[in-house]
Design a protein around this motif. Sequence first.
Motif, PDB file in Angstrom:
ATOM      1  N   PHE A 286       0.807  -1.223   0.000  1.00 40.20           N
ATOM      2  CA  PHE A 286       0.000   0.000   0.000  1.00 40.20           C
ATOM      3  C   PHE A 286       0.843   1.278   0.000  1.00 40.20           C
ATOM      4  O   PHE A 286       0.560   2.208  -0.770  1.00 40.20           O
ATOM      5  CB  PHE A 286      -0.969   0.017   1.185  1.00 40.20           C
ATOM      6  CG  PHE A 286      -2.064  -1.007   1.112  1.00 40.20           C
ATOM      7  CD1 PHE A 286      -2.369  -1.656  -0.088  1.00 40.20           C
ATOM      8  CD2 PHE A 286      -2.821  -1.334   2.238  1.00 40.20           C
ATOM      9  CE1 PHE A 286      -3.384  -2.601  -0.157  1.00 40.20           C
ATOM     10  CE2 PHE A 286      -3.831  -2.277   2.183  1.00 40.20           C
ATOM     11  CZ  PHE A 286      -4.111  -2.915   0.987  1.00 40.20           C
ATOM     12  N   PRO A 287       1.874   1.400   0.872  1.00 39.22           N
ATOM     13  CA  PRO A 287       2.661   2.647   0.868  1.00 39.22           C
ATOM     14  C   PRO A 287       3.303   2.943  -0.491  1.00 39.22           C
ATOM     15  O   PRO A 287       3.357   4.120  -0.900  1.00 39.22           O
ATOM     16  CB  PRO A 287       3.724   2.385   1.942  1.00 39.22           C
ATOM     17  CG  PRO A 287       3.118   1.351   2.835  1.00 39.22           C
ATOM     18  CD  PRO A 287       2.319   0.475   1.930  1.00 39.22           C
ATOM     19  N   TYR A 288       3.752   1.914  -1.179  1.00 34.17           N
ATOM     20  CA  TYR A 288       4.383   2.125  -2.487  1.00 34.17           C
ATOM     21  C   TYR A 288       3.353   2.538  -3.533  1.00 34.17           C
ATOM     22  O   TYR A 288       3.625   3.381  -4.403  1.00 34.17           O
ATOM     23  CB  TYR A 288       5.121   0.863  -2.921  1.00 34.17           C
ATOM     24  CG  TYR A 288       6.246   0.483  -1.992  1.00 34.17           C
ATOM     25  CD1 TYR A 288       7.459   1.168  -2.008  1.00 34.17           C
ATOM     26  CD2 TYR A 288       6.100  -0.558  -1.076  1.00 34.17           C
ATOM     27  CE1 TYR A 288       8.499   0.825  -1.147  1.00 34.17           C
ATOM     28  CE2 TYR A 288       7.125  -0.904  -0.209  1.00 34.17           C
ATOM     29  CZ  TYR A 288       8.320  -0.212  -0.250  1.00 34.17           C
ATOM     30  OH  TYR A 288       9.336  -0.545   0.609  1.00 34.17           O
ATOM     31  N   LEU A 289       2.163   1.953  -3.456  1.00 35.33           N
ATOM     32  CA  LEU A 289       1.098   2.334  -4.384  1.00 35.33           C
ATOM     33  C   LEU A 289       0.683   3.787  -4.157  1.00 35.33           C
ATOM     34  O   LEU A 289       0.442   4.539  -5.112  1.00 35.33           O
ATOM     35  CB  LEU A 289      -0.107   1.397  -4.215  1.00 35.33           C
ATOM     36  CG  LEU A 289       0.132  -0.067  -4.621  1.00 35.33           C
ATOM     37  CD1 LEU A 289      -1.054  -0.932  -4.208  1.00 35.33           C
ATOM     38  CD2 LEU A 289       0.374  -0.199  -6.120  1.00 35.33           C
ATOM     39  N   ALA A 295       3.349  10.498  -7.103  1.00 36.30           N
ATOM     40  CA  ALA A 295       4.285  10.827  -8.181  1.00 36.30           C
ATOM     41  C   ALA A 295       3.566  11.181  -9.474  1.00 36.30           C
ATOM     42  O   ALA A 295       4.080  11.936 -10.302  1.00 36.30           O
ATOM     43  CB  ALA A 295       5.243   9.658  -8.407  1.00 36.30           C
ATOM     44  N   SER A 296       2.373  10.643  -9.657  1.00 37.32           N
ATOM     45  CA  SER A 296       1.624  10.880 -10.900  1.00 37.32           C
ATOM     46  C   SER A 296       0.504  11.893 -10.720  1.00 37.32           C
ATOM     47  O   SER A 296      -0.380  12.002 -11.560  1.00 37.32           O
ATOM     48  CB  SER A 296       1.033   9.558 -11.404  1.00 37.32           C
ATOM     49  OG  SER A 296       0.086   9.054 -10.462  1.00 37.32           O
ATOM     50  N   HIS A 327      -7.726   7.743  -4.553  1.00 34.57           N
ATOM     51  CA  HIS A 327      -7.100   8.773  -5.371  1.00 34.57           C
ATOM     52  C   HIS A 327      -7.905   8.852  -6.651  1.00 34.57           C
ATOM     53  O   HIS A 327      -8.546   7.881  -7.065  1.00 34.57           O
ATOM     54  CB  HIS A 327      -5.634   8.416  -5.662  1.00 34.57           C
ATOM     55  CG  HIS A 327      -4.859   9.489  -6.343  1.00 34.57           C
ATOM     56  ND1 HIS A 327      -4.905   9.703  -7.705  1.00 34.57           N
ATOM     57  CD2 HIS A 327      -4.005  10.433  -5.850  1.00 34.57           C
ATOM     58  CE1 HIS A 327      -4.118  10.710  -8.018  1.00 34.57           C
ATOM     59  NE2 HIS A 327      -3.555  11.177  -6.917  1.00 34.57           N
ATOM     60  N   LYS A 328      -7.877  10.004  -7.305  1.00 34.11           N
ATOM     61  CA  LYS A 328      -8.667  10.156  -8.534  1.00 34.11           C
ATOM     62  C   LYS A 328      -8.247   9.164  -9.607  1.00 34.11           C
ATOM     63  O   LYS A 328      -9.048   8.772 -10.469  1.00 34.11           O
ATOM     64  CB  LYS A 328      -8.543  11.585  -9.062  1.00 34.11           C
ATOM     65  CG  LYS A 328      -7.131  11.974  -9.501  1.00 34.11           C
ATOM     66  CD  LYS A 328      -7.081  13.363 -10.112  1.00 34.11           C
ATOM     67  CE  LYS A 328      -5.667  13.694 -10.581  1.00 34.11           C
ATOM     68  NZ  LYS A 328      -5.593  15.016 -11.262  1.00 34.11           N
ATOM     69  N   ASN A 329      -6.975   8.742  -9.570  1.00 36.01           N
ATOM     70  CA  ASN A 329      -6.476   7.781 -10.573  1.00 36.01           C
ATOM     71  C   ASN A 329      -6.228   6.398  -9.984  1.00 36.01           C
ATOM     72  O   ASN A 329      -5.463   5.617 -10.539  1.00 36.01           O
ATOM     73  CB  ASN A 329      -5.186   8.326 -11.207  1.00 36.01           C
ATOM     74  CG  ASN A 329      -5.450   9.527 -12.104  1.00 36.01           C
ATOM     75  OD1 ASN A 329      -6.492   9.609 -12.736  1.00 36.01           O
ATOM     76  ND2 ASN A 329      -4.505  10.451 -12.147  1.00 36.01           N
ATOM     77  N   ILE A 382       6.444   8.167 -16.044  1.00 36.80           N
ATOM     78  CA  ILE A 382       5.811   9.483 -15.911  1.00 36.80           C
ATOM     79  C   ILE A 382       6.748  10.595 -16.371  1.00 36.80           C
ATOM     80  O   ILE A 382       6.327  11.571 -17.011  1.00 36.80           O
ATOM     81  CB  ILE A 382       5.373   9.697 -14.449  1.00 36.80           C
ATOM     82  CG1 ILE A 382       4.214   8.744 -14.105  1.00 36.80           C
ATOM     83  CG2 ILE A 382       4.946  11.148 -14.220  1.00 36.80           C
ATOM     84  CD1 ILE A 382       3.867   8.695 -12.651  1.00 36.80           C
ATOM     85  N   GLU A 383       8.033  10.439 -16.053  1.00 38.93           N
ATOM     86  CA  GLU A 383       9.025  11.457 -16.430  1.00 38.93           C
ATOM     87  C   GLU A 383       9.441  11.363 -17.894  1.00 38.93           C
ATOM     88  O   GLU A 383      10.164  12.222 -18.397  1.00 38.93           O
ATOM     89  CB  GLU A 383      10.257  11.326 -15.530  1.00 38.93           C
ATOM     90  CG  GLU A 383       9.972  11.671 -14.058  1.00 38.93           C
ATOM     91  CD  GLU A 383      11.080  11.224 -13.121  1.00 38.93           C
ATOM     92  OE1 GLU A 383      12.072  10.631 -13.638  1.00 38.93           O
ATOM     93  OE2 GLU A 383      10.975  11.442 -11.903  1.00 38.93           O
TER      94      GLU A 383
END
Length: 389
Positions: A286-289, A295-296, A327-329, A382-383
């Motif tokens: 969960f923390p990584y997600l 990040a996005s 989250h929205k995404n 993303i980058e």
Amino acid sequence: MRRIIVSVAVGMLAGVGCLAQNGDKYVITGEMTRDSLRFTPQAVRMVYLACQSDGKEVRLDSAVVKNKTFRFEGKAPRFVEAAYLSGFDNGSVQLLLEPGNITVQPFDAHYPVSAKVSGTPSNDVMSGYYAVRGKDVQESKVRMNNLFNSLPEEVKNNPEQRMDYHGSVFNINTVMQKVVALEYLRSHLDSEAALFIIKYDIYHLFQPKTIERTLMRAVSSRLRQHPVYRELENKIKASNLKVGSPAPDIAGVTPEGKEISLSDYKGKYVLLDIWASWCGPCRREFPYLKQAMTASEANDKFVILSYSIDSKEPDWVNSIEKNELKHKNWIHFSTLKGWSSDAVSLFNVQGVPHTVLLNPKGEVVAFNLRGEEMLNKVKRIIEGVETYE
């Protein structure tokens, strides 16, 4: 008679195929030459129209038998669906449910499987297929019997030697089975019945890639929205799932009750996260997600689709709330079928968490990314450091 639902699998997808209606009417009429049960000394008093949903019987309607006859009338499903008539003690009558007048020709209730169904386009095609298949089965038996009768007595009485000869005829019979099925199918590629013939009779005879490159591309384009076509397409994709290949589609319902599917998110990078509320290793991710979502934040080209294999809605929803997995995404969906979920078989899930990273075309980028490895991969995408489009 009034529609009766006997058993529907627990889940949130209410729109199972055999219940989705389009408003057109079907009428099913049938007659029995003998109306008694085979193994019980009593008459067939009630016949049920049913279909299978998630491996369980769903009774759509019932009809009282009068003077060895019965009749059903109702709204046809949106797509032609496989259905059957039960109420016998030695099998059932198979049919395809579609608009029109469907006739079950006079049959012996001791052997309902042998009943012939006609009157509508798909049932006529299927009836024709059963006829040519039955003829092929009889010819196969004749070939095998002729071989046996031609063998010397010492070979007939020696099972090991006999099997060597039988093997060659068995191979001939298998080839002929394929030839007969394909020849019939070639003439009926515009019929919904073709999809059911492929699914139930032909699929196991060939490699999935062969099915895809020949039959799936050959059937009429109008059939490609049919649920059975999509089911076959998914099965083929799952059979060869690897990095670079297109992912099968899965559907489910969000906690808010919205039906969604994986394919709805083509055009974005998707991290498909298959998990369960009771899974300890899932909770450790969960923390990584959450960091991936942070990040996005300013970029809508990446989403997480978390597909739960929970079987109880409160467990699933409460875990989302308790662990603040929002989250929205970050979209959550499920069918609440546990290990019987389509995602388990289609993505060969042996344990959870199980992740699949997809590119905007819906192709697999990576399997089972976790922790820092997953987070770094997402950041690089993303980058723009890594692209898989």
